[in-house]
Design an enzyme around this catalytic site. Structure first.
Site, PDB file in Angstrom:
ATOM      1  N   SER A 142      40.664  -9.670  52.642  1.00  0.00           N
ATOM      2  CA  SER A 142      40.103  -8.339  52.870  1.00  0.00           C
ATOM      3  C   SER A 142      41.062  -7.297  52.314  1.00  0.00           C
ATOM      4  CB  SER A 142      39.932  -8.100  54.372  1.00  0.00           C
ATOM      5  OG  SER A 142      39.559  -6.757  54.614  1.00  0.00           O
ATOM      6  N   TYR A 155      43.705  -8.629  62.635  1.00  0.00           N
ATOM      7  CA  TYR A 155      42.845  -8.889  61.470  1.00  0.00           C
ATOM      8  C   TYR A 155      43.603  -8.676  60.152  1.00  0.00           C
ATOM      9  CZ  TYR A 155      38.695  -8.741  58.524  1.00  0.00           C
ATOM     10  OH  TYR A 155      37.754  -8.983  57.545  1.00  0.00           O
TER      11      TYR A 155
HETATM   12  N1  LIG Z   1      31.822  -7.437  56.143  1.00  0.00           N
HETATM   13  C1  LIG Z   1      32.926  -6.801  55.760  1.00  0.00           C
HETATM   14  O1  LIG Z   1      32.993  -5.550  55.712  1.00  0.00           O
HETATM   15  C2  LIG Z   1      34.134  -7.616  55.358  1.00  0.00           C
HETATM   16  C3  LIG Z   1      35.160  -6.952  54.665  1.00  0.00           C
HETATM   17  C4  LIG Z   1      36.268  -7.669  54.264  1.00  0.00           C
HETATM   18  C5  LIG Z   1      36.358  -9.021  54.536  1.00  0.00           C
HETATM   19  N2  LIG Z   1      35.352  -9.654  55.226  1.00  0.00           N
HETATM   20  C6  LIG Z   1      35.509 -11.086  55.490  1.00  0.00           C
HETATM   21  O2  LIG Z   1      34.411 -11.783  54.943  1.00  0.00           O
HETATM   22  C7  LIG Z   1      34.229 -13.023  55.637  1.00  0.00           C
HETATM   23  C8  LIG Z   1      32.761 -13.204  55.967  1.00  0.00           C
HETATM   24  O3  LIG Z   1      32.387 -12.175  56.888  1.00  0.00           O
HETATM   25  P1  LIG Z   1      30.935 -11.539  56.907  1.00  0.00           P
HETATM   26  O4  LIG Z   1      31.126 -10.076  56.769  1.00  0.00           O
HETATM   27  O5  LIG Z   1      30.033 -12.251  55.985  1.00  0.00           O
HETATM   28  O6  LIG Z   1      30.570 -11.829  58.445  1.00  0.00           O
HETATM   29  P2  LIG Z   1      29.212 -12.306  59.160  1.00  0.00           P
HETATM   30  O7  LIG Z   1      28.008 -11.755  58.475  1.00  0.00           O
HETATM   31  O8  LIG Z   1      29.434 -11.989  60.601  1.00  0.00           O
HETATM   32  O9  LIG Z   1      29.228 -13.911  58.969  1.00  0.00           O
HETATM   33  C9  LIG Z   1      30.245 -14.689  59.555  1.00  0.00           C
HETATM   34  C10 LIG Z   1      29.966 -16.170  59.305  1.00  0.00           C
HETATM   35  O10 LIG Z   1      31.077 -16.922  59.829  1.00  0.00           O
HETATM   36  C11 LIG Z   1      30.596 -17.901  60.734  1.00  0.00           C
HETATM   37  N3  LIG Z   1      31.604 -18.099  61.793  1.00  0.00           N
HETATM   38  C12 LIG Z   1      32.100 -17.170  62.650  1.00  0.00           C
HETATM   39  N4  LIG Z   1      32.973 -17.732  63.504  1.00  0.00           N
HETATM   40  C13 LIG Z   1      33.046 -19.057  63.156  1.00  0.00           C
HETATM   41  C14 LIG Z   1      33.754 -20.175  63.672  1.00  0.00           C
HETATM   42  N5  LIG Z   1      34.557 -20.065  64.753  1.00  0.00           N
HETATM   43  N6  LIG Z   1      33.597 -21.383  63.081  1.00  0.00           N
HETATM   44  C15 LIG Z   1      32.769 -21.533  62.018  1.00  0.00           C
HETATM   45  N7  LIG Z   1      32.065 -20.515  61.484  1.00  0.00           N
HETATM   46  C16 LIG Z   1      32.194 -19.292  62.059  1.00  0.00           C
HETATM   47  C17 LIG Z   1      29.263 -17.344  61.260  1.00  0.00           C
HETATM   48  O11 LIG Z   1      28.339 -18.347  61.688  1.00  0.00           O
HETATM   49  P3  LIG Z   1      28.258 -18.924  63.199  1.00  0.00           P
HETATM   50  O12 LIG Z   1      28.276 -17.748  64.119  1.00  0.00           O
HETATM   51  O13 LIG Z   1      26.999 -19.732  63.222  1.00  0.00           O
HETATM   52  O14 LIG Z   1      29.464 -19.818  63.351  1.00  0.00           O
HETATM   53  C18 LIG Z   1      28.723 -16.670  60.001  1.00  0.00           C
HETATM   54  O15 LIG Z   1      28.097 -17.649  59.183  1.00  0.00           O
HETATM   55  C19 LIG Z   1      35.153 -12.956  56.858  1.00  0.00           C
HETATM   56  O16 LIG Z   1      36.302 -13.731  56.613  1.00  0.00           O
HETATM   57  C20 LIG Z   1      35.494 -11.481  56.966  1.00  0.00           C
HETATM   58  O17 LIG Z   1      36.744 -11.292  57.577  1.00  0.00           O
HETATM   59  C21 LIG Z   1      34.236  -8.967  55.636  1.00  0.00           C
END
Ligand SMILES: NC(=O)c1ccc[n+]([C@@H]2O[C@H](COP(=O)([O-])OP(=O)(O)OC[C@H]3O[C@@H](n4cnc5c(N)ncnc54)[C@H](OP(=O)(O)O)[C@@H]3O)[C@@H](O)[C@H]2O)c1
Length: 259
Positions: A142, A155
């Site tokens: 991130s 984070y």
């Molecule tokens: N969205 C943003 O603004 C942003 C910005 C920078 C970086 N990121 C990073 O991008 C990545 C993806 O995030 P996203 O924004 O796509 O979030 P999201 O839409 O909330 O999706 C998160 C995914 O991770 C899975 N997950 C969560 N906890 C888990 C666990 N304990 N074990 C296995 N799977 C797990 C969830 O599925 P289940 O609940 O079914 O397990 C879901 O498939 C993350 O690493 C986040 O830190 C996001």
């Protein structure tokens, strides 16, 4: 780039960036192994991507906050005869506040998910990529790992560690045909903020700071192909990243608690 015999394993593949990684990699001909906790969501995502792209889409349920999960995931892939050529360590959450939330078990589970599970999946899957002379690993970090701000103290530091790990791995295995990249998205429309109870924060921010998952993932896959070790996705964050890194301008972006 891909042949239909290559397979991508994506964690957090049921929502947001992970689901989009699965979609775009399937579009490039990769077979899929989708990983997350929710079995229903895994099954329906796998079924719809297999139908849309004609690839083999399997799923393995795993809670990556559990220290036993990475090994169990690897063993299950081995038992199914799956060779992983493309690993996307994407699963992630916002996490507890290091100082204010008192349950250490919750803190530990957070760091297990955000750091140790990524290290272990790299440890397990990269050596066979080296042997075969081809591999791609995207560790989703991130922009929060590029700057320090007062707040949860969890984070950002965990993402900074993912960036450091990815850079060192990239330097180590690049010669073997394995590209390792830390992808650094800025604010992205996914389920992340809703799950973390951060919708008020999201709604108060200007729209131009937000990217869609499709753009972030397309940038990330292209960066991994080019062998970029660290890549900030989205034009805004790519423009800002050198200022986050410079000793002269870094302090402008470091928001303290007011003291
Ligand atoms: N969205 C943003 O603004 C942003 C910005 C920078 C970086 N990121 C990073 O991008 C990545 C993806 O995030 P996203 O924004 O796509 O979030 P999201 O839409 O909330 O999706 C998160 C995914 O991770 C899975 N997950 C969560 N906890 C888990 C666990 N304990 N074990 C296995 N799977 C797990 C969830 O599925 P289940 O609940 O079914 O397990 C879901 O498939 C993350 O690493 C986040 O830190 C996001």
């Amino acid at each position: 780039m891909a042949t239909d015999t290559r397979t991508a394993l994506i964690t957090g593949a049921t929502a947001g960036l992970g689901k989009e990684f699965a979609r775009q990699l399937a579009g490039k001909g990769y077979n899929l192994v989708l990983v997350a906790r929710n079995q229903e969501a895994l099954a329906s995502t796998a079924e719809s991507l297999a139908g849309e792209f004609g690839v083999d889409a399997q799923w393995i349920a795993a809670n990556l906050s559990d220290p036993a999960a990475p090994r169990a995931l690897y063993d299950e892939a081995q038992a199914r005869g799956i060779q992983v050529d493309y690993l996307v360590n994407n699963a992630g959450i916002a996490g507890p506040n290091l100082l204010e939330d008192t349950d250490w078990a919750e803190q530990q589970a957070f760091f297990q998910l955000m750091m140790l599970s990524i290290a272990e999946l790299c440890h397990l899957f990269i050596p066979s990529m080296q042997e075969r002379g081809f591999g791609r690993v995207i560790n989703v970090a991130s922009v929060a790992g590029r700057i320090s701000r007062a707040g949860g103290c969890n984070y950002g530091p965990s993402k900074a560690w993912v960036i450091a790990l990815s850079e060192e791995l990239a330097l180590t295995v690049g010669k073997d045909g394995v590209n390792v990249s830390a992808l650094c998205p800025g604010y992205t429309h996914t389920e992340f903020h809703e799950r973390a109870g951060l919708m008020d924060m999201k709604n108060s921010m200007p729209g131009w700071m937000w990217y869609d998952a499709e753009t972030v993932v397309r940038d990330g896959i292209a960066a991994a192909e080019r062998g970029k070790r660290v890549y900030a996705s989205g034009r805004l964050y790519r423009l800002l990243d050198p200022f986050f890194q410079s000793v002269w301008t870094r302090r402008l972006f470091s928001v303290s608690d007011g003291r």
